[in-house]
Design a protein around this motif. Structure first.
Motif, short mmCIF file in Angstrom:
data_model
loop_
_atom_site.label_atom_id
_atom_site.label_comp_id
_atom_site.label_asym_id
_atom_site.label_seq_id
_atom_site.Cartn_x
_atom_site.Cartn_y
_atom_site.Cartn_z
N MET A 80 3.37 86.83 -21.23
CA MET A 80 2.49 85.70 -21.53
C MET A 80 2.85 84.49 -20.67
SD MET A 80 1.55 85.69 -25.58
CE MET A 80 3.22 85.58 -26.22
N THR A 81 4.15 84.22 -20.56
CA THR A 81 4.61 83.08 -19.76
C THR A 81 4.17 83.25 -18.30
OG1 THR A 81 6.49 82.72 -21.22
CG2 THR A 81 6.65 81.81 -19.00
N TYR A 82 4.40 84.42 -17.75
CA TYR A 82 4.03 84.69 -16.36
C TYR A 82 2.52 84.49 -16.14
CZ TYR A 82 2.95 87.28 -12.13
OH TYR A 82 2.46 87.64 -10.90
N LEU A 83 1.72 85.07 -17.02
CA LEU A 83 0.26 84.99 -16.86
C LEU A 83 -0.24 83.56 -16.99
CD1 LEU A 83 -0.79 88.15 -18.89
CD2 LEU A 83 -0.82 87.88 -16.40
N LEU A 84 0.30 82.82 -17.95
CA LEU A 84 -0.14 81.44 -18.14
C LEU A 84 0.33 80.55 -16.99
CD1 LEU A 84 0.50 81.26 -21.97
CD2 LEU A 84 -1.74 81.25 -20.82
N GLN A 85 1.53 80.78 -16.49
CA GLN A 85 2.01 80.02 -15.33
C GLN A 85 1.18 80.36 -14.09
OE1 GLN A 85 6.21 80.94 -15.34
NE2 GLN A 85 6.70 79.08 -16.48
N ALA A 86 0.76 81.60 -13.98
CA ALA A 86 -0.08 82.00 -12.84
C ALA A 86 -1.42 81.27 -12.84
CB ALA A 86 -0.31 83.52 -12.85
N CYS A 87 -1.84 80.83 -14.01
CA CYS A 87 -3.07 80.03 -14.13
C CYS A 87 -2.80 78.55 -13.88
CB CYS A 87 -3.68 80.21 -15.52
SG CYS A 87 -4.36 81.83 -15.82
N GLY A 88 -1.53 78.21 -13.66
CA GLY A 88 -1.17 76.84 -13.35
C GLY A 88 -0.70 76.01 -14.53
N HIS A 89 -0.49 76.63 -15.67
CA HIS A 89 -0.08 75.90 -16.86
C HIS A 89 1.43 75.72 -16.93
CE1 HIS A 89 -4.14 76.06 -18.29
NE2 HIS A 89 -4.15 77.38 -18.27
N GLU A 90 1.84 74.68 -17.63
CA GLU A 90 3.24 74.46 -17.95
C GLU A 90 3.49 75.22 -19.26
OE1 GLU A 90 5.85 70.91 -19.90
OE2 GLU A 90 4.29 70.33 -18.47
#
Length: 144
Positions: A18-28
């Motif tokens: 989840m962390t990887y996918l959300l960071q890949a979208c540019g989120h903190e």
């Protein structure tokens, strides 16, 4: 501008994904592996959105959600339920008890990105992950 998202799962590889996918979208992204840790981090970090596993070791996601909704500073934060127990009626139950969204495991990257974007203001939705276009070794495809 990206969003600040709290991802909560007690299974480390699920939290990492989840962390990887959300960071890949540019989120903190800040991660928590227990309900107690999630509540503490939510209070400290004031996330724009929370992605919360329903089955945690110390308390279930419904209890975490209840405590979040009882806190005036966190009551309005959208919370998306994530669960491997995706039986008929589970989605309706989660939504009826106050979750804003629902995702079944295994996590589908597109579904996660779409669910998160649906609950964020347009200026905080980030961007969809982009596939890499770097050349790789090996034969070209399609063959000439």
């Amino acid at each position: 501008m990206s969003a600040r998202i709290l991802a909560v799962d007690d299974v480390s590889h699920n939290l990492d994904l989840m962390t990887y996918l959300l960071q890949a979208c540019g989120h903190e992204v800040v991660g928590a592996s227990t309900g107690a840790q999630a509540l503490r981090l939510a209070g400290e970090r004031r996330p724009d959105l929370i992605v919360l596993d329903v089955q945690l070791a110390d308390m279930d996601g419904y209890e975490v959600l209840e405590r979040l909704r009882a806190d005036p500073d966190l009551a309005g934060v959208p919370v998306i339920a994530v669960t491997a127990y995706a039986m008929v009626g589970d989605r309706d139950h989660a939504l009826a008890t106050g979750f804003d969204g629902y995702l079944a495991k295994p996590i589908d990257p597109t579904s996660l990105a779409d669910a998160v974007a649906a609950f964020l203001p347009e200026d905080r939705r980030g961007h969809p992950p982009r596939p890499t276009t770097e050349a790789t070794e090996g034969p070209a495809w399609p063959p000439s």
